[in-house]
Design an enzyme around this catalytic site. Structure first.
Site, PDB file in Angstrom:
ATOM      1  N   LYS A 217       0.825  -1.218   0.000  1.00 20.26           N
ATOM      2  CA  LYS A 217       0.000   0.000   0.000  1.00 20.26           C
ATOM      3  C   LYS A 217       0.854   1.261   0.000  1.00 20.26           C
ATOM      4  O   LYS A 217       2.024   1.250   0.379  1.00 20.26           O
ATOM      5  CB  LYS A 217      -1.012  -0.050   1.140  1.00 20.26           C
ATOM      6  CG  LYS A 217      -2.128  -1.060   0.798  1.00 20.26           C
ATOM      7  CD  LYS A 217      -3.286  -1.060   1.745  1.00 20.26           C
ATOM      8  CE  LYS A 217      -4.369  -1.995   1.176  1.00 20.26           C
ATOM      9  NZ  LYS A 217      -5.454  -2.266   2.117  1.00 20.26           N
ATOM     10  N   ARG A 257      -3.405 -10.567   4.140  1.00 21.10           N
ATOM     11  CA  ARG A 257      -3.779 -10.569   2.709  1.00 21.10           C
ATOM     12  C   ARG A 257      -2.617  -9.942   1.944  1.00 21.10           C
ATOM     13  O   ARG A 257      -2.296  -8.784   2.177  1.00 21.10           O
ATOM     14  CB  ARG A 257      -5.060  -9.755   2.540  1.00 21.10           C
ATOM     15  CG  ARG A 257      -5.552  -9.637   1.105  1.00 21.10           C
ATOM     16  CD  ARG A 257      -6.807  -8.772   1.051  1.00 21.10           C
ATOM     17  NE  ARG A 257      -7.296  -8.651  -0.297  1.00 21.10           N
ATOM     18  CZ  ARG A 257      -6.839  -7.783  -1.181  1.00 21.10           C
ATOM     19  NH1 ARG A 257      -5.860  -6.951  -0.853  1.00 21.10           N
ATOM     20  NH2 ARG A 257      -7.330  -7.727  -2.393  1.00 21.10           N
TER      21      ARG A 257
HETATM   22  N1  PMM Z   1      -7.532  -3.832   0.294  1.00 24.36           N
HETATM   23  C1  PMM Z   1      -7.753  -3.907  -1.034  1.00 24.36           C
HETATM   24  C2  PMM Z   1      -8.669  -4.834  -1.561  1.00 24.36           C
HETATM   25  N2  PMM Z   1      -9.319  -5.691  -0.741  1.00 24.36           N
HETATM   26  N3  PMM Z   1      -9.758  -6.527   1.409  1.00 24.36           N
HETATM   27  C3  PMM Z   1      -9.563  -6.466   2.722  1.00 24.36           C
HETATM   28  N4  PMM Z   1     -10.226  -7.308   3.542  1.00 24.36           N
HETATM   29  N5  PMM Z   1      -8.711  -5.560   3.290  1.00 24.36           N
HETATM   30  C4  PMM Z   1      -8.024  -4.653   2.549  1.00 24.36           C
HETATM   31  O1  PMM Z   1      -7.301  -3.830   3.113  1.00 24.36           O
HETATM   32  C5  PMM Z   1      -8.196  -4.686   1.125  1.00 24.36           C
HETATM   33  C6  PMM Z   1      -9.092  -5.648   0.591  1.00 24.36           C
HETATM   34  C7  PMM Z   1      -7.058  -2.963  -1.968  1.00 24.36           C
HETATM   35  O2  PMM Z   1      -5.855  -3.427  -2.400  1.00 24.36           O
HETATM   36  P1  PMM Z   1      -5.490  -4.471  -3.594  1.00 24.36           P
HETATM   37  O3  PMM Z   1      -5.258  -3.663  -4.846  1.00 24.36           O
HETATM   38  O4  PMM Z   1      -4.309  -5.102  -3.037  1.00 24.36           O
HETATM   39  O5  PMM Z   1      -6.599  -5.455  -3.824  1.00 24.36           O
END
Ligand code: PMM
Length: 287
Positions: A217, A257
Site C-alpha cells: 500500500k 492478505r
Molecule cells: N484492500 C484492497 C482490496 N481488498 N480486502 C480487505 N479485507 N482488506 C483490505 O485492506 C483490502 C481488501 C485494496 O488493495 P489491492 O489492490 O491489493 O486489492
C-alpha cells in the site's frame, strides 16, 4: 459451505488476485481468464491458504464498474480455481456478485464495506453460512480520502467495526464466522495505518479473528521515499510489506492478505519456528 478457512492452526495467508484493469498493484496483469487462473494456481503452490479474487478496483479514486462486469470477471476464474481444488474468497461489496461467486465455489466473502455498500450482502453471507470479512470502511474509493478524519482512530475504528458486527449478526451471520479488518488505507492516512498496526491488540479485544492487509500500500511507499523525495514505487515495497505482516502475525492476527505469498509463508514459518503461541480468538471474546 464449510468453515475450514476459519480454523487453521497457523496464520492464514490470503493471496491477492485482482481481475481488474486498474488495481494499484496488479491491475491489468490478470484480466485474461487463463492468466488469472495461472496466477491463482501459482499463489496456491507458493502456500496461499486462500486466493482472494476481486473484480472491482478499490484504489483511491477508482471508478465503479457494474455488477455484470464484476461477475463476468470473477466467476470464470473462481470456477476454474475451485475445479483445481484451490480455495477462494470473493472480494466484493455487492450481494449479486457474492452470490454468483459462492455458486462458482468461493468459500469466504471479503467485503471491504462491512455491509455498508450493499446491506443485502449480509443476507447472502448468512444464507451461505460462510465466513465473512467485515472491513472498516467509510465510503467508496472516489470519496474515501476526504473521510480520513478521526480524533482517536483506534477507538473510532473499533466502534464502527462493532456496529458492523452487530449488523452482520442481525442479518443472521453467526458471530463465530465474522472476521474483522481495520481497512488500512481506506479513509486512513499513513499515520492512521501505523497507529492501527501498533494497536492490533485492541482490535483483537473485539473477540473476532482479525485480517491484516497492508500489502504494497502507498503508505509504505511514502515511508521509504527515494533521494528525490518521491514515494517508493509498488515494486519496491515487498520488504516493508513483509515487516508489517510479521508484526501483525506476532500480535496475533488470524490472517494476512498479500501479493507476495512465498515470502510471507517463509516469514510465517520463521515465526512458527520460535514456538510462539498462537493467540486464539473466537467470537465469544476468549483468546
Ligand atoms: N484492500 C484492497 C482490496 N481488498 N480486502 C480487505 N479485507 N482488506 C483490505 O485492506 C483490502 C481488501 C485494496 O488493495 P489491492 O489492490 O491489493 O486489492
Amino acid at each position: 459451505m464449510g468453515d475450514r478457512q476459519l480454523h487453521q492452526d497457523h496464520p492464514v495467508v490470503m493471496g491477492v488476485l485482482n481481475v481488474t484493469p486498474d488495481s494499484f498493484s496488479d491491475g491489468g496483469l490478470y484480466t485474461d481468464v487463463d492468466a488469472a487462473v495461472q496466477h491463482g494456481l501459482r499463489l496456491r503452490a507458493e502456500g496461499a491458504d486462500l486466493v482472494d479474487v476481486g473484480g472491482e478496483s478499490t484504489r483511491p479514486g477508482a471508478e465503479r464498474v457494474d455488477a455484470r462486469t464484476e461477475i463476468d470477471r470473477v466467476v470464470p476464474v473462481i470456477s476454474a480455481l475451485a475445479a483445481a481444488g484451490v480455495p477462494t474468497s470473493i472480494d466484493t461489496t455487492r450481494a449479486e456478485v457474492a452470490a454468483a461467486a459462492l455458486e462458482a465455489g468461493a468459500e469466504l466473502i471479503n467485503d471491504v464495506s462491512g455491509g455498508l455498500a450493499d446491506p443485502e450482502l449480509l443476507a447472502v453471507a448468512a444464507a451461505a453460512g460462510c465466513p465473512y470479512v467485515a472491513m472498516h470502511w467509510r465510503g467508496h474509493s472516489r470519496e474515501m480520502q476526504q473521510l480520513a478524519t478521526y480524533t482517536d482512530v483506534v477507538a473510532e475504528v473499533i466502534g464502527e467495526l462493532r456496529e458492523r458486527i452487530g449488523a452482520a449478526q442481525e442479518s443472521g451471520i453467526a458471530p463465530e464466522r465474522i472476521i474483522v479488518d481495520p481497512g488500512l488505507g481506506f479513509a486512513k492516512t499513513g499515520a492512521h495505518n501505523w497507529t492501527l498496526t501498533r494497536h492490533l491488540d485492541r482490535l483483537l479485544e473485539l473477540g473476532h479473528p482479525v485480517l491484516f492487509a497492508s500489502s504494497r500500500k502507498s503508505y509504505l511507499g511514502r515511508l521509504l521515499p527515494g533521494p528525490d523525495g518521491a514515494p517508493r514505487p509498488v515494486e519496491g515495497r515487498a520488504a516493508a510489506t513483509l515487516a508489517t505482516n510479521l508484526l501483525a502475525v506476532a500480535a496475533g492476527v488470524w490472517g494476512v492478505r498479500v501479493h507476495d505469498v512465498r515470502a510471507t509463508c517463509d516469514a510465517v514459518a520463521v515465526w512458527r519456528a520460535t514456538g510462539a503461541p498462537r493467540l486464539r480468538t473466537d467470537a465469544s471474546g476468549t483468546r
